[in-house]
Design an enzyme around this catalytic site. Structure first.
Site, PDB file in Angstrom:
ATOM      1  N   TYR A 121      -1.405  -0.330  10.202  1.00  0.00           N
ATOM      2  CA  TYR A 121      -1.554  -0.845   8.839  1.00  0.00           C
ATOM      3  C   TYR A 121      -0.348  -0.452   7.984  1.00  0.00           C
ATOM      4  O   TYR A 121       0.204  -1.284   7.248  1.00  0.00           O
ATOM      5  CB  TYR A 121      -2.843  -0.302   8.221  1.00  0.00           C
ATOM      6  N   SER A 132       0.852  -1.191   0.000  1.00  0.00           N
ATOM      7  CA  SER A 132       0.000   0.000   0.000  1.00  0.00           C
ATOM      8  C   SER A 132       0.883   1.236   0.000  1.00  0.00           C
ATOM      9  O   SER A 132       2.002   1.217   0.537  1.00  0.00           O
ATOM     10  CB  SER A 132      -0.906   0.021   1.235  1.00  0.00           C
TER      11      SER A 132
END
Length: 250
Positions: free
Chosen positions: A161, A148
């Site tokens: 995350y 990501s």
């Protein structure tokens, strides 16, 4: 080098995690459509059965593996089962992941943090460990670890995350260095903003119609499974309908 998309995967064996929905579901369909036999791994049996129906309808084949990635010993056993049944693996895509909570780092509950790290980091390491010898037996092994953009931005409220995806990128780069003298090619891929349930959870006010579909994104990521590609250790991202490579952060 990025594939022109004309390749086939007939006779290849591909493992995809998180295959019951979203990008993983469509990656499994895409690879099966190119001729690969897909080992589809996910927790949700209903989603896996729907995937199997779609793949079979299109003339492809799949093996369904209902598996919760928090069951780390089960991941180890999966590698052994693949070796016993097929003797090798050609493609491994570590797609499954959880978002956790978007909140100040000090407000994240321990159980949420621990689950996120188990699914996003520990399970990926287990997958690498159990599939590495199998992928090296392939004449063109391919491993893709989904990442990501937040791995590079250290965005406020995204710390767990983002840290998990930064770890995944380091896994990919180190693994690529370790295996660059073999036929295995390892990359990490940022799928970008995609019309998925996780994206809706992360950015609830966003209009999903402005985002590419999981099928569109999966079609681009699948290009990295082309057996002709010889590069390894790259970071890729899907952006504006294209698969682009970008420099590793120093």
């Amino acid at each position: 080098m990025i594939s022109d998309g004309s390749f086939r995967l007939d006779g290849k064996l591909a493992l995809v995690t998180g295959a019951s929905r979203g990008i993983g579901y469509h990656l499994a369909k895409e690879l099966a459509g190119r001729g690969a036999h897909v080992i589809a791994v996910a927790r949700t049996v209903g989603g896996l059965e729907e995937l199997d129906d779609e793949i079979t309808k299109a003339g492809g084949s799949a093996t369904l593996v209902p598996l919760d990635l928090t069951d780390l010993p089960a991941i180890d056993r999966l590698g052994g089962s693949i070796h016993e049944r097929w003797g090798k693996l050609d493609i491994m895509i570590a797609n499954a992941g959880v978002l956790g909570t978007i909140s100040p780092i000090g407000h994240v509950e321990a159980k949420v943090f621990d689950k996120l790290m188990t699914v996003n980091v520990s399970s990926v390491w287990r997958l690498i460990r159990t599939t590495d010898p199998l992928l090296k037996l392939s004449d063109a092994g391919r491993a893709l670890l989904l990442s990501s953009s937040v791995a590079h931005s250290a965005r406020a409220y995204w710390a767990p995350y983002a840290a998990s995806k930064a770890a995944v990128e380091v896994f990919a780069r180190s693994w690529a260095e370790e295996t660059k003298q073999t036929k295995l090619r390892v990359h990490s891929v940022d799928p970008g903003a995609t019309r998925t349930a996780m994206r809706a959870q992360a950015v609830p006010g966003e209009d999903p119609e402005t985002l590419p579909t999981p099928a569109e994104v999966a079609a681009k990521i699948a290009l990295l499974c082309d057996p002709a590609i010889d590069e390894t250790g790259k970071l890729y991202k899907v952006q504006s309908g294209k698969l682009l490579s970008y420099n590793n952060p120093s």
